[in-house]
Structure formats: C-alpha cells, structure tokens
Design a protein around this motif. Structure first.
Motif, PDB file in Angstrom:
ATOM      1  N   SER A 179      35.549  45.000  44.164  1.00 46.20           N
ATOM      2  CA  SER A 179      36.859  44.771  44.783  1.00 46.20           C
ATOM      3  C   SER A 179      37.639  46.072  44.918  1.00 46.20           C
ATOM      4  O   SER A 179      38.278  46.328  45.947  1.00 46.20           O
ATOM      5  N   VAL A 180      37.581  46.889  43.881  1.00 48.02           N
ATOM      6  CA  VAL A 180      38.264  48.183  43.905  1.00 48.02           C
ATOM      7  C   VAL A 180      37.617  49.105  44.930  1.00 48.02           C
ATOM      8  O   VAL A 180      38.306  49.768  45.723  1.00 48.02           O
ATOM      9  N   THR A 210      38.356  48.011  48.502  1.00 47.92           N
ATOM     10  CA  THR A 210      39.730  48.354  48.860  1.00 47.92           C
ATOM     11  C   THR A 210      39.855  49.836  49.169  1.00 47.92           C
ATOM     12  O   THR A 210      40.484  50.229  50.165  1.00 47.92           O
ATOM     13  N   GLY A 259      36.242  51.188  39.161  1.00 47.34           N
ATOM     14  CA  GLY A 259      36.183  49.740  38.984  1.00 47.34           C
ATOM     15  C   GLY A 259      34.913  49.171  39.578  1.00 47.34           C
ATOM     16  O   GLY A 259      33.877  49.838  39.639  1.00 47.34           O
ATOM     17  N   PRO A 278      39.576  41.056  47.055  1.00 44.70           N
ATOM     18  CA  PRO A 278      40.692  41.926  47.452  1.00 44.70           C
ATOM     19  C   PRO A 278      41.303  41.540  48.796  1.00 44.70           C
ATOM     20  O   PRO A 278      40.609  41.080  49.703  1.00 44.70           O
ATOM     21  N   TYR A 295      42.319  51.630  41.303  1.00 46.86           N
ATOM     22  CA  TYR A 295      41.774  50.873  40.176  1.00 46.86           C
ATOM     23  C   TYR A 295      42.340  49.457  40.185  1.00 46.86           C
ATOM     24  O   TYR A 295      43.179  49.104  41.008  1.00 46.86           O
ATOM     25  N   GLY A 296      41.860  48.649  39.248  1.00 45.07           N
ATOM     26  CA  GLY A 296      42.225  47.234  39.241  1.00 45.07           C
ATOM     27  C   GLY A 296      43.308  46.903  38.232  1.00 45.07           C
ATOM     28  O   GLY A 296      44.450  47.343  38.353  1.00 45.07           O
ATOM     29  N   GLY A 297      42.934  46.121  37.209  1.00 45.47           N
ATOM     30  CA  GLY A 297      43.909  45.636  36.243  1.00 45.47           C
ATOM     31  C   GLY A 297      44.070  46.539  35.043  1.00 45.47           C
ATOM     32  O   GLY A 297      43.994  47.766  35.149  1.00 45.47           O
ATOM     33  N   VAL A 342      44.518  46.289  42.053  1.00 41.97           N
ATOM     34  CA  VAL A 342      43.581  45.607  42.952  1.00 41.97           C
ATOM     35  C   VAL A 342      43.020  44.382  42.225  1.00 41.97           C
ATOM     36  O   VAL A 342      42.585  44.459  41.087  1.00 41.97           O
ATOM     37  N   LYS A 343      43.014  43.247  42.914  1.00 38.96           N
ATOM     38  CA  LYS A 343      42.563  41.992  42.318  1.00 38.96           C
ATOM     39  C   LYS A 343      41.184  41.600  42.849  1.00 38.96           C
ATOM     40  O   LYS A 343      40.760  42.063  43.902  1.00 38.96           O
ATOM     41  N   PRO A 344      40.485  40.732  42.108  1.00 33.02           N
ATOM     42  CA  PRO A 344      39.224  40.199  42.647  1.00 33.02           C
ATOM     43  C   PRO A 344      39.465  39.496  43.980  1.00 33.02           C
ATOM     44  O   PRO A 344      40.555  38.978  44.231  1.00 33.02           O
ATOM     45  N   LYS A 382      47.155  45.037  49.603  1.00 37.36           N
ATOM     46  CA  LYS A 382      46.918  46.222  48.778  1.00 37.36           C
ATOM     47  C   LYS A 382      46.365  47.369  49.622  1.00 37.36           C
ATOM     48  O   LYS A 382      46.655  48.543  49.358  1.00 37.36           O
TER      49      LYS A 382
END
Length: 389
Positions: A100-101, A104, A97, A73, A38-40, A69-71, A77
C-alpha cells in the motif's frame, strides 16, 4: 511460448540490516531531497523511521515525510503527497512499508511531474512517461510492488479500485529487504501476504499459452516453496530462513519473471478488487476467498491446467482431470484455512454481499469480459461471487 521482452532494473539488497544501505543507495543515485512515504505507527514504534531519517540526514539528503498511508490505499493520500512533493521540491521518494505504501509512492512519483490528474494514468486516459525515481525498504512481503512496475489505488469517489501497469517506469531503483523487519507482523497479515503472493503466481500460471514448461516449473516451484515455508513462519515468527524464503518469494511472484512468454489471467484480482473496494477487506484474505471460487468455476469448464496445478503443486494422483482439479482446489482451501485465512465471504465477515453491485462495478471498471484462461462475462462473474459466499 510467446515472444517477450523482460527487464527488471531494480537492485535488490537482501538480508540482515539491508535497510541500512538505503541512504547510501540514495546518495549514490544523486538524490538530494527525498520524500519518505510510510504507513501507520509500526515504522515509528520500531524505530525504523528514525534510523532511516537519521541515515539520510547523515549523508546530506534533505527529508520530507508523508505518513498515514492505509491498507487498500486511496487517492486522497496521493493528492496530499503530490502537493507536498511539489511544494517541498523533492527529487525522489523512499517507500518504507508494504504494498500500500509502495503503490502510493509510485502514484505520487508519477503525479508530481504530470500536469493533469494522476488518476488519468489509472483510468487509461494518459500514459506514464516521466516519473520521479523511488526506492523501497520493504516491511511487509505480499504485494511484490518492490519489484514491479505496477500500482493499485482506490478512488474514493465511486470506490473505483484500479491498477496501473508500466514496464519499467515505476519499477523502484532499489529495494532493501531485511526479513527481520517482518518478525513482528501479526499472523493474519503474514497469512494474507502469503495468499497474495501465491495468487500473483497463479494469475500467470493459468494460461492457454502452450510450450511454457520453464515458467510453469518456476511457478510450481515457488508455490511449493511457499506452501512448505508458510507453516514454519506461522509457528515461528522469528525463524529467519523461513521469513527470508517467504520474503523473496513475494518479490519473485510479481517482478514479471513468472509471466514471461505467456498470456496471463488476472480475473481473480479484478474480482477481488471490487470486494476490497466495497467492503475494505484485506486484499490477500479476499484473494483466499475469490481464487478457489474462480478455480472451481473455470475448473468445471476448462480443467486441464487446474488439474496440472493439483498434480504438480499438491501432488494429487487422480488421473481424471476434472476430479484432480476439484481435489487441488479442496487442498488449496485447506491450506488457506491452515494458516488462518477465510475461504468464504461469510468467513471474511460479509454476511450479505451485494453481488449485483459487485458485478456491476467490476464490468464498469474492466469491460464486458475479463480473464485470459477463460473469458468471463457478467453472468460468469456473478456465479463466481456466489460460489465465494
């Protein structure tokens, strides 16, 4: 129309509480130990992550988690996820997400079972053969990664942003799409997602392949639907039907159906990847800047398809192809502006772009020529970057 083979093995579960079906789908697939990617903080604050974690536990599935995970990616990570997955002994992944998620998670799924460096897949040194299976709970409609076999990752060393494309290997086994999970997306993120899915369609639409009326009309119909629904979503974030139409459009834009039997282009994406790699701008917003500039350049040299786009998508009535093409581009920029997106690098916050570096990295990564609709060399892409200033 060209010969083609099309397979989309992903099972889509769409609608209210679709995310609640994820644990059952994992259990039915025989997965025993799932890594949630997942991201933020939004997945945590909304309670979604807790619900997913609990539902998996209730079905007897062991859970390992990788967050942050950030935009746009990056590979760090992915390496973290590969190491974590191997140590924990996971047998599947669940991405919670957006693109990006999911991208990744795909890279991790390919990397865990590979003895070498996962980056080999992205730079073309190796081909994906074995992967761990993955599922998706989609929260951001944009990238279409929930239905594609593709993934885009940036390598921090040298800021190389490259795509990996597979036919079926990295397509998710299932994707759960609940439009209600998108109600709280910030307007800019919603708009950027809309641009991303539109350009996914346009990359397939702009082709020299003849006799593709069916997929032409699929592309045009999707684009017209997105243009009609986008203002509703921006004005009424909790309009379920508008959100649902946008969400499903994002999937159809990139699951491959629009590109069947035709040569695709992808120059706008390749050009934008350098912009977002170097300046870390939102990908969809970058596409809203680059794509009209690309269309302006190719429209002057090969206007027919751009004119068709203008007439069929924006109802332009001009008979002259060159004039119709330019009017369609003007209306596209006007649409992007209307939903709050930039249409120039300056509006994107890039006052003095390093165009020499952008062009150099682009052709270092993608070769001396890019594009299917019009072949572009360095002098051409430099001109497009300048048109986008």
């Amino acid at each position: 129309m060209d010969n083609f083979s099309f397979c989309t093995p992903t099972r889509y579960v769409f609608g209210h509480e679709a995310e609640c079906k994820a644990a059952t789908l994992c259990h039915e697939a025989g997965w025993k130990h799932v890594m949630i990617v997942y991201g933020g903080q939004s997945a945590i604050r909304s309670g979604l992550l807790d619900r997913v974690r609990k539902s998996l536990g209730d079905t007897g599935i062991t859970v390992t988690e990788l967050g942050g995970v950030k935009p746009n990616p990056t590979d760090d990570k992915v390496y973290d996820g590969i190491a974590l997955g191997r140590e924990a002994g996971v047998d599947a992944l669940l991405a919670v997400g957006g693109g990006s998620v999911i991208d990744t998670a795909k890279a991790i799924a390919a990397g865990i079972l590979y003895e070498g460096d996962f980056w080999d897949f992205y730079c073309g040194k190796s081909t994906v053969e074995k992967v761990l299976p993955l599922g998706v709970i989609l929260t951001i409609p944009a990238a279409g990664s929930e239905g594609s076999g593709n993934s885009v990752i940036t390598r921090l060393d040298g800021l190389r942003k490259l795509s990996l494309r597979t036919d079926t290997e990295l397509r998710p086994k299932f994707a759960c799409l609940n439009p209600e999970l998108t109600y709280t997306l910030p307007p800019y993120q919603t708009a950027s997602g809309i641009a991303d899915m539109m350009v996914h369609i346009m990359e397939r639409y702009f082709t020299l392949t003849e006799g593709v009326e069916v997929t032409d009309r699929l592309c045009e119909g999707l684009l017209k639907a997105i243009i009609a629904e986008a203002p509703k979503v921006m004005a009424e974030p909790e309009n379920y039907d508008a959100r649902a139409n946008i969400m499903w459009s994002g999937t159809l834009a990139h699951n491959g159906i629009c590109g069947c039997g035709r040569r695709e282009d992808w120059a706008s994406h390749f050009i934008e990847h350098e912009l977002s790699a170097l300046y870390n701008v939102t990908h969809g917003a970058g596409l809203a800047v680059i794509t009209p500039a690309w269309m302006s350049y190719v429209g002057e040299r090969r206007p027919a398809k751009v004119a068709q786009f203008a007439r069929r998508v924006f109802d332009v009535t001009e008979n002259d192809d060159s004039k119709a093409a330019m009017e369609g581009i003007r209306l596209l920029r006007e649409f992007f502006h209307s939903i709050g997106l930039p249409v120039s690098m300056k509006e994107l916050g890039i006052e003095n772009p390093d165009i020499e570096k952008l062009v150099g990295k682009l052709h270092e990564n993608k070769g001396p020529k890019i594009g299917g609709y019009l072949s572009l060399e360095a002098k051409d892409t430099e001109a497009i970057f300048n048109l986008a200033r």
